[in-house]
Motif scaffolding. Structure first.
Motif, PDB file in Angstrom:
ATOM      1  N   GLY B  46     -13.021 -16.748  65.463  1.00 38.88           N
ATOM      2  CA  GLY B  46     -13.818 -17.406  64.701  1.00 38.88           C
ATOM      3  C   GLY B  46     -13.700 -18.421  63.349  1.00 38.88           C
ATOM      4  O   GLY B  46     -12.823 -17.815  62.934  1.00 38.88           O
ATOM      5  N   LEU B  47     -14.709 -19.146  62.976  1.00 34.11           N
ATOM      6  CA  LEU B  47     -14.181 -20.456  62.357  1.00 34.11           C
ATOM      7  C   LEU B  47     -15.082 -19.629  61.314  1.00 34.11           C
ATOM      8  O   LEU B  47     -14.763 -19.977  60.294  1.00 34.11           O
ATOM      9  CB  LEU B  47     -13.920 -21.319  63.172  1.00 34.11           C
ATOM     10  CG  LEU B  47     -12.784 -21.895  63.568  1.00 34.11           C
ATOM     11  CD1 LEU B  47     -13.442 -23.656  63.993  1.00 34.11           C
ATOM     12  CD2 LEU B  47     -11.376 -21.774  63.330  1.00 34.11           C
ATOM     13  N   ALA B  48     -16.719 -20.446  61.442  1.00 35.78           N
ATOM     14  CA  ALA B  48     -17.492 -20.635  60.603  1.00 35.78           C
ATOM     15  C   ALA B  48     -18.965 -19.811  60.686  1.00 35.78           C
ATOM     16  O   ALA B  48     -18.707 -18.386  61.085  1.00 35.78           O
ATOM     17  CB  ALA B  48     -17.389 -21.721  59.612  1.00 35.78           C
ATOM     18  N   CYS B  49     -19.832 -20.465  60.471  1.00 32.06           N
ATOM     19  CA  CYS B  49     -21.105 -19.935  60.649  1.00 32.06           C
ATOM     20  C   CYS B  49     -21.211 -19.482  61.705  1.00 32.06           C
ATOM     21  O   CYS B  49     -22.020 -18.585  62.309  1.00 32.06           O
ATOM     22  CB  CYS B  49     -21.852 -20.891  60.072  1.00 32.06           C
ATOM     23  SG  CYS B  49     -21.603 -21.785  58.591  1.00 32.06           S
ATOM     24  N   ILE B  52     -20.651 -15.648  63.500  1.00 30.57           N
ATOM     25  CA  ILE B  52     -21.625 -15.027  63.380  1.00 30.57           C
ATOM     26  C   ILE B  52     -22.850 -14.932  64.627  1.00 30.57           C
ATOM     27  O   ILE B  52     -23.268 -14.550  64.740  1.00 30.57           O
ATOM     28  CB  ILE B  52     -22.337 -15.027  62.048  1.00 30.57           C
ATOM     29  CG1 ILE B  52     -21.696 -15.126  60.948  1.00 30.57           C
ATOM     30  CG2 ILE B  52     -23.415 -13.786  61.849  1.00 30.57           C
ATOM     31  CD1 ILE B  52     -20.290 -13.975  60.446  1.00 30.57           C
ATOM     32  N   GLU B  53     -23.575 -16.297  64.965  1.00 30.33           N
ATOM     33  CA  GLU B  53     -24.334 -16.119  66.375  1.00 30.33           C
ATOM     34  C   GLU B  53     -23.392 -15.833  67.397  1.00 30.33           C
ATOM     35  O   GLU B  53     -24.009 -15.428  68.201  1.00 30.33           O
ATOM     36  CB  GLU B  53     -25.092 -18.163  66.155  1.00 30.33           C
ATOM     37  CG  GLU B  53     -25.887 -18.312  64.763  1.00 30.33           C
ATOM     38  CD  GLU B  53     -27.294 -17.215  65.023  1.00 30.33           C
ATOM     39  OE1 GLU B  53     -26.975 -16.481  65.250  1.00 30.33           O
ATOM     40  OE2 GLU B  53     -28.445 -17.715  64.769  1.00 30.33           O
ATOM     41  N   ILE B  55     -21.356 -13.949  67.178  1.00 34.72           N
ATOM     42  CA  ILE B  55     -21.372 -12.049  67.426  1.00 34.72           C
ATOM     43  C   ILE B  55     -22.561 -11.547  68.190  1.00 34.72           C
ATOM     44  O   ILE B  55     -22.927 -10.565  68.350  1.00 34.72           O
ATOM     45  CB  ILE B  55     -20.920 -11.684  65.856  1.00 34.72           C
ATOM     46  CG1 ILE B  55     -19.223 -11.700  65.214  1.00 34.72           C
ATOM     47  CG2 ILE B  55     -21.183 -10.740  65.865  1.00 34.72           C
ATOM     48  CD1 ILE B  55     -19.354 -12.116  64.201  1.00 34.72           C
ATOM     49  N   CYS B  56     -23.553 -12.410  67.491  1.00 38.32           N
ATOM     50  CA  CYS B  56     -25.168 -12.005  67.628  1.00 38.32           C
ATOM     51  C   CYS B  56     -25.305 -12.361  69.110  1.00 38.32           C
ATOM     52  O   CYS B  56     -26.116 -11.454  70.109  1.00 38.32           O
ATOM     53  CB  CYS B  56     -26.120 -12.979  66.592  1.00 38.32           C
ATOM     54  SG  CYS B  56     -26.101 -12.540  65.298  1.00 38.32           S
ATOM     55  N   PRO B 121     -22.336 -31.198  59.215  1.00 42.58           N
ATOM     56  CA  PRO B 121     -22.566 -31.942  57.633  1.00 42.58           C
ATOM     57  C   PRO B 121     -21.181 -32.504  56.526  1.00 42.58           C
ATOM     58  O   PRO B 121     -21.224 -32.445  56.180  1.00 42.58           O
ATOM     59  CB  PRO B 121     -23.569 -30.795  57.019  1.00 42.58           C
ATOM     60  CG  PRO B 121     -23.513 -29.186  58.304  1.00 42.58           C
ATOM     61  CD  PRO B 121     -22.712 -30.392  59.506  1.00 42.58           C
ATOM     62  N   CYS B 145     -26.852 -26.043  64.454  1.00 40.44           N
ATOM     63  CA  CYS B 145     -25.978 -25.672  63.052  1.00 40.44           C
ATOM     64  C   CYS B 145     -26.704 -24.473  62.627  1.00 40.44           C
ATOM     65  O   CYS B 145     -27.372 -25.070  60.877  1.00 40.44           O
ATOM     66  CB  CYS B 145     -26.276 -27.108  62.302  1.00 40.44           C
ATOM     67  SG  CYS B 145     -25.062 -26.569  60.609  1.00 40.44           S
ATOM     68  N   PRO B 146     -26.566 -23.723  62.565  1.00 32.29           N
ATOM     69  CA  PRO B 146     -25.871 -23.049  63.672  1.00 32.29           C
ATOM     70  C   PRO B 146     -26.091 -23.052  64.748  1.00 32.29           C
ATOM     71  O   PRO B 146     -28.238 -22.753  64.808  1.00 32.29           O
ATOM     72  CB  PRO B 146     -25.186 -21.842  63.863  1.00 32.29           C
ATOM     73  CG  PRO B 146     -25.952 -21.111  62.628  1.00 32.29           C
ATOM     74  CD  PRO B 146     -26.729 -22.605  61.725  1.00 32.29           C
ATOM     75  N   PRO B 149     -28.509 -17.925  69.688  1.00 32.51           N
ATOM     76  CA  PRO B 149     -27.602 -17.485  70.966  1.00 32.51           C
ATOM     77  C   PRO B 149     -28.519 -18.075  71.997  1.00 32.51           C
ATOM     78  O   PRO B 149     -27.304 -18.091  72.747  1.00 32.51           O
ATOM     79  CB  PRO B 149     -28.041 -16.264  70.351  1.00 32.51           C
ATOM     80  CG  PRO B 149     -28.603 -15.767  68.971  1.00 32.51           C
ATOM     81  CD  PRO B 149     -28.503 -17.150  68.825  1.00 32.51           C
TER      82      PRO B 149
END
Lengths: 581, 220
Positions: B46-49, B52-53, B55-56, B121, B145-146, B149
């Motif tokens: 994973g790199l960034a925000c 997290i999505e 992972i979700c 962005p 962005c992001p 899922p």
């Protein structure tokens, strides 16, 4: 009232004790004191030892290009609570030097490295003044006002080339290199040699060998990250091992440094709101909150009552969702691969649903505005929040508690691991659950109340051992305290408008500086904003709690097993978007 | 999507009714792609925000193992698809290229979100790469962005559709000539794309010439 009383006694104490060393900052809109670099260490020593300002919250710099000086800005607080003290010291832009505060406040180490990296302020006496977010050998100090990024268009947005007047052209086509790069004129790629990474040398220099070493053993250097299942995101820990024991550790970061502050200084004030979402992307509402408070301080607006309640509700829901995810992923780091995290994510999804209903987005809410929030909560959503807060979440937090708190493996792996004492925690400027787990009951919501937190009845979660287990317990208790606040807020929320004044794209922000801080899930989240009366901030700095909490990582991991370093990192709860910004 | 035998059945052949439960006649391409598309293992990276999505999407509510992304592998050697989930910075891109080189063929890349697709962005930032496709070939771009899922699932299903249309005859990884590695970029005064060193040198030269000429023109 109380606040004002306290700050006036602070002023008296400071002016009587330090009158020869400090001068008051009399620029309109500014506050605090100015100090000459040669007097800085002496003044700061007195501040800490005699006046009780033992907590160095934030170190940053501002480049005043027209006056040809770099100004470092320090924000001090007392760990017992109350309002803060701002100290500033200036040096010239060319070869300016400022004494380092690391001997007095070790928590300044990474923040001074950042100021050196991005602004080129040289801190004398700093033990390890290397670049921290960019790499060694990078050309220039990007946050200086005369440094231009390769895709530079204009000093400030909105750019003329964009809609509606202009026609946007791809940025790549405007740069000579056809890409987001820029090389100095004397650079020759054929003869150029890369600078070797200095982190290994630093590891060797700062090695603390085990005391009872009978056998001479070889050291191994292990890189955990930047791509590693144990690190939370693109973070790199370089550790030097004696057997399995850590004898030296250096964090390497900047792998997600996406230039938040430089972009923010080109943006208008409101354009920064969605960027704050992407700092700590697990807690976008808290980030909005901090930035809104900082700019509201400058503008002098107060949000209407209903907006204040909505803000508190959103911030506390964010805290629960962030803490529950941290707890789940801490177990991941312990080796309970993903099952506890799945339980945690289930609850987080329900909170995200509320955010989506309220703001339109699951994660990047962009919900706060200066003087309120962007739109009202629909009535049925309040019902859902009530149901979640009174019924589901208490049950689920109890469930988590019953599974984990007395779990034999959790206890053995977490108790006594990664210990940080209260003195160390304050010295390293640790914040949030780390600080409170070490026995310091410091919570910005209580110590220096913002918004309407002084109205709620809640306890500051605190534990005494300062280990991983206590950090877990603090987070658990904080979730329950958040539920307590939420119940009160949902009971008392009044009707009425949610935004002071008309919605505006461009806000008028008077010249001056402001430091707004909130208690985010990771700790004290501060925004230092300097305005010069123009539509975009002159300086915008984020006091990122996860970044500063990492300063104490080496101390916490020293002489622990390497497997425990993973757990310690999990308990610090870093979010790379915030660490690297 | 459905890994049932019907989906790989070649309809041109008539199988006797009594054999239909046991026998399927298909082409090699179809059975091969059917196997691959339903076991697309993403790299745990994973790199960034967006991570997290991601992972979700892996977690119980969206659960992408329903579509065959059964396990995420931390090692690039065991992964089939690299989901570039977040902002690619100059400091990180050498590692991403190295990870891509270490993945075994067949390998796919998904650019998840605005940042990985084109800078997003943060594009104007001095440490941001304007999209991972400047270095690594991308198969599927997912906007957002992001991205939610659902959007990521849609992207993964789009990748499955792409796999369906591949054929062993032209597969890159069965050809005898070696697949060239992507040279890992270097961090110098700025990010150096090794493939463009000559162009960089010439541009610096041109810029120096222009700067040198300008005062002379002024004098004239």
């Amino acid at each position: 009232m109380n606040d004002r009383l306290l700050s006036s006694t602070v002023d008296e104490a400071v002016s009587s004790r330090l009158s020869g060393l400090l001068t008051e900052d009399t620029r309109p809109g500014y506050s605090g004191y100015l100090v000459a670099p040669e007097n800085l260490l002496e003044a700061v020593q007195i501040l800490r030892d005699e006046l009780g300002f033992d907590y160095l919250s934030s170190v940053t710099g501002v480049d005043y290009l027209e006056e040809d000086r770099l100004e470092t800005v320090y924000h001090f607080y007392r760990s017992t609570g109350g309002s803060g003290l701002v100290l500033k010291s200036s040096c010239s832009r060319e070869n300016g030097r400022i004494p380092s505060l690391t001997p007095i406040y070790p928590g300044a180490e990474f923040q001074e490295r950042e100021a050196w990296d991005l602004l080129g302020i040289r801190f004398e006496g700093h033990p390890d003044l290397r670049r921290i977010l960019m790499w060694e050998g990078f050309d220039g100090h990007p946050l200086r006002k005369d440094w231009r990024e390769p895709y530079f268009e204009e000093e400030a947005k909105p750019f003329k080339s964009r809609w509606p007047d202009g026609k946007a052209v791809r940025s790549e086509e405007k740069t000579p290199f056809g890409d987001n790069v820029c090389f100095p004129p004397d650079f020759d790629p054929q003869t150029w040699q890369a600078e070797p990474e200095t982190v290994i040398e630093r590891l060797q220099q700062d090695e603390k060998p085990l005391a009872d070493e009978e056998i001479q053993t070889d050291r191994i250097v292990v890189n955990l990250g930047p791509q590693h299942p144990s690190t939370h995101g693109v973070f790199r820990m370089t550790v030097m091992l004696d057997g399995e024991t850590i004898v030296s550790l250096k964090p390497v970061m900047g792998y997600l440094h996406r230039n938040h502050e430089k972009i923010a200084e080109r943006n208008t004030f409101l354009q920064n709101m969605p960027f704050t979402d992407r700092l700590d992307y697990l807690a976008s509402m808290s980030n909005n909150f901090g930035y809104a408070i900082a700019v509201e301080k400058l503008m002098g607006v107060t949000p209407p009552e209903r907006a204040e309640y909505i803000r508190v509700i959103m911030a506390e829901l964010t805290r629960i969702s962030s803490h529950i995810m941290t707890t789940g992923f801490l177990l991941n780091d312990l080796g309970a691969f993903f099952t506890p995290a799945l339980y945690a994510l289930e609850e987080r999804e329900l909170i995200l649903d509320i955010f989506e209903m309220v703001s339109g987005s699951r994660m990047m809410c962009n919900y706060f505005r200066f003087g309120g929030v962007v739109r009202d909560i629909p009535e049925d959503v309040l019902g859902r929040i009530r149901q979640l807060v009174t019924d589901r979440l208490p049950r689920k937090i109890d469930e988590l508690d019953s599974y984990l708190t007395n779990n034999e493996i959790v206890k053995t792996r977490c108790q006594g691991v990664g210990v940080l004492t209260d003195v160390q925690a304050i010295a390293y400027s640790a914040a949030g659950p780390i600080l409170r787990a070490s026995g310091v009951p410091y919570d910005v919501r209580r110590a220096d109340p913002y918004s309407i937190y002084d109205r709620f009845d809640f306890d500051v979660a605190v534990q005494t051992h300062g280990d991983v287990y206590d950090r877990y317990l603090v987070r658990l208790q904080e979730m329950r305290e958040s539920l307590k606040i939420l119940r009160q807020a949902l009971r008392d929320i009044p009707g009425g408008p949610v935004l002071a004044g008309k919605p505006q794209y461009q806000v008028r922000v008077p010249a001056g500086e402001a430091y707004g801080r909130v208690e985010g899930p990771k700790g004290e989240l501060g925004f230092y904003v300097v305005s010069n009366g123009k539509p975009n901030p002159y300086r915008y700095h984020v006091r990122a709690p996860s970044f500063i909490n990492l300063t104490s990582l080496e101390t916490m991991c020293m002489h622990q097993k390497v497997a425990d370093a993973v757990v310690v990192l999990g308990s610090v709860d870093i979010i790379l978007g915030e660490v690297d910004r | 999507m459905n890994p049932s035998p019907e989906s790989i059945q070649n309809q041109d052949y008539q199988i006797p009714v009594e054999l239909r439960q046991q026998v399927t006649i298909t082409t090699l391409d179809r059975i091969y792609n059917w196997g691959r598309r339903n076991s697309m293992w993403p790299m745990m990276f994973g790199l960034a925000c967006c991570a997290i999505e991601m992972i979700c999407t892996a977690a119980s509510r969206y659960d992408f193992s329903r579509f065959g992304m059964e396990v995420m592998r931390a090692s690039p050697r065991q992964a089939d698809v690299m989901i570039v989930s977040g902002t690619v910075t100059k400091k990180m891109v050498p590692q991403i290229v190295r990870l891509y080189n270490q993945m075994g063929e067949p390998k796919y890349v998904i650019a998840m979100g605005a940042c990985a697709s084109g800078g997003g962005p943060f594009k104007e930032g001095y440490n941001v790469v304007s999209g991972i496709d400047k270095f690594v070939p991308v198969d599927v771009y997912i906007p957002g962005c992001p991205p939610t899922p659902q959007a990521l699932l849609n992207g993964l299903i789009t990748l499955q559709k792409k796999v369906d249309h591949e054929t062993i005859k032209s597969a890159r990884w069965y050809r005898s000539d070696p697949v060239p590695e992507i040279p890992v970029p270097i961090l110098g005064p700025d990010l150096i794309d090794v493939r463009r060193i000559e162009a960089i040198r010439q541009t610096i030269q041109t810029l120096a010439d222009e700067a040198g000429n300008r005062p002379q023109e002024g004098e004239a």
